[in-house]
Design an enzyme around this catalytic site. Structure first.
Site, PDB file in Angstrom:
ATOM      1  CB  SER A 282      -1.377 -13.118  -9.980  1.00 13.75           C
ATOM      2  OG  SER A 282      -2.316 -14.013  -9.433  1.00 13.75           O
TER       3      SER A 282
ATOM      4  CE1 TYR B  76       2.602 -16.926 -10.040  1.00 14.56           C
ATOM      5  CE2 TYR B  76       0.470 -16.286  -9.153  1.00 14.56           C
ATOM      6  CZ  TYR B  76       1.340 -16.379 -10.221  1.00 14.56           C
ATOM      7  OH  TYR B  76       0.960 -15.917 -11.452  1.00 14.56           O
TER       8      TYR B  76
ATOM      9  CE  LYS C 159       3.374 -13.320 -11.239  1.00 15.20           C
ATOM     10  NZ  LYS C 159       4.135 -12.903 -12.431  1.00 15.20           N
TER      11      LYS C 159
END
Lengths: 334, 334
Positions: free
Chosen positions: A131, A155, A159
């Site tokens: 991402s 998050y 990633k």
């Protein structure tokens, strides 16, 4: 070719399967079997041109990834993740799925590869959906291919770690990995999820469906977009690409479209008129504003473009793709 | 102030303790107690101006980091690591110590922080020794503060992941972290370890001790150095610094000295003459050549310099520091 899709019940997973079902291929290569896995049981559509089975799995539970890899899939598409907003709200859950789940997956593949020489034996292609959340403000005007990863969310951290592990396991020859940093997907069909980025789709999707949408940020917010069609295209290309061209740098930002919320709104106006635009209600949300302020706005994805990945042309094309793919080409009577 | 040193039996750990013992301070603040931990039992020197205890620990063993954090150290200096050569030779061992050990440490601190508000309750300073191995070739001529991490070793991968975790746990307010990427330490005293970078010290240390040294690479290899004195200085400064100045970017490359092997050799010649230089034997080692070719050579560490970290002046100063600190100011009769 056997394909394992992790996170198959999610939007991108379902779109990928749908695209594979059209000609029975992934990245131009015939698919003999698709294995679908998700934390909710993925639906197996009727009439697929290849064998297909589904399982309901919680990746970090011991034995789970070992069982999935036991089928020896040739391509593994790893889309499973707790989304940004939820990973920020629930620290343990985010790390458990996004980091531990990915670690266990890579480790199960390494164990299946066993004592084979690097690049030999069981050596699947692993496509990891990363991402743009691996980047954190402040940014240059356009983020280049060598800009560093300083995520401002858990998050994004998870990633970024997945990318590093993918690169190291690939360098060691345990599997043949490629990590692709997806832009924010718009227009995301269906219901809103817990992603903090959800409104970027919502302000198009809801009005195109005759419903109100909440805009929690200012309309001069600029962001980086790809349609579901493009995202699926990236996955096909990732399955097909000669990874020797990647060298040791297995992770790359996908091409996208840089646009402001105002530009989204104008594309909506051109497609569906002022009444559709009037359905967007501006309700500032400081939590979302803060998260989004730490996100990238524009990229120079020279590497991905040279490697043949293709972006959307403009916001009108993104809106049009949604109307065609999700609304049967029809607009609501407003 | 209570200080926990992980990896206290290693060279940098011992030098740090020695420097703390001189005036009883770390980063200018009085130390009440030092807790030493390592996989081999660290020695507790006599006559320290503060309380000191030592334990032999294997960090990933459940309960270990919890016990260490149970003492509620105010500053944690995390130097424990499997070195690059060994982490490359033993995949499992490197990941177990360098990744899992670090994860467990950070998690134990978070648990001790508990439900306290971010930055409150138990909220120690955590100093993480990272490495320039987080970078991988090809490089720009000088690596800047925003260059991306593409490690070409498992060790570098593990350090890069540690940095990401440190930044996220700090952003969340669980602890107050700073990650410092140490240049290659030269002249490293004592016996060679398994680090692939060992020869950079060996070609100075062994001849200054009247012994032969092996040079496994060509003398035009350029590398990035800091003396043990500088490394210890970085740690003191990391304990003292106002981390608000770091913002969300908690990891940074330390300033160093960019020099070639030939420049090392000329500094040796100026300090100890031709006979010392003649003790260096060139025996090319393709494995080490390959690892070293993937390492950085020069940096622009504007950020660290602005934050007050100080590098060595030149290679002569590095050689001189070794002669003073390790050889009592004396050279061997050659």
């Amino acid at each position: 070719m056997k394909v394992l899709i992790l996170g198959a019940a999610g939007m991108v997973g379902r779109k990928l399967l749908e695209s594979m079902s059209r000609d029975g291929k992934l990245g131009g290569k015939p698919v003999s079997e698709a294995l679908l896995s998700d934390v909710v049981l993925p639906q197996v559509p009727d009439g697929l041109p290849f064998a297909c089975s589904a399982s309901q799995d919680d990746l970090p539970v011991p034995g789970t990834v070992e069982r999935l890899i036991g089928a020896r899939p040739d391509v593994i598409v790893h889309l499973a993740a707790i989304v940004s907003g939820e990973a920020e709200a629930d620290f343990d859950k985010g790390y458990r799925i996004n980091l531990e789940g990915t670690q266990r997956l890579f480790e199960a593949i390494r164990q299946a590869h066993g004592d084979a020489r690097p690049g030999e034996g069981y050596y699947p292609r692993v496509i990891f959906s990363s991402s743009i959340a691996v980047f954190g403000a402040p940014f240059p005007e356009r983020i280049g291919d060598e800009f560093f990863n300083t995520p401002l969310t858990s998050y994004g951290t998870q990633k970024a770690i997945g990318e590093l592990l993918l690169a190291d396991y690939s360098r060691r020859g345990f599997f043949d990995g490629i990590g692709i940093r997806l832009p924010t997907i718009a227009v995301r069909p269906g219901k809103p999820n817990k992603a903090a980025s959800g409104f970027f789709s919502g302000i198009l999707r809801e009005p195109l469906n005759g419903q109100e949408a909440i805009l929690p940020v200012s309309d001069d917010v600029r962001h980086w977009f790809a349609s579901p069609r493009s995202a699926v295209g990236f996955l096909h290309h990732s399955a097909a690409i000669d990874t020797a061209r990647l060298g040791a740098r297995r992770n790359l930002s996908m091409p996208g479209l840089s646009a402001t919320v105002a530009e989204e709104i104008e594309a909506l106006r051109r497609a569906a008129g002022d009444k559709a635009v009037a359905l967007i209600k501006h309700q500032p949300d400081p939590v979302i504003e803060k998260i989004v302020a730490g996100w990238p706005r524009d990229f120079d994805t020279a590497r991905a473009l040279e490697l043949g990945f293709v972006a959307d042309r403009d916001m009108d094309a993104i809106v049009q793709a949604h109307i065609e793919d999700e609304l049967g080409g029809k607009l609501p009577a407003l």
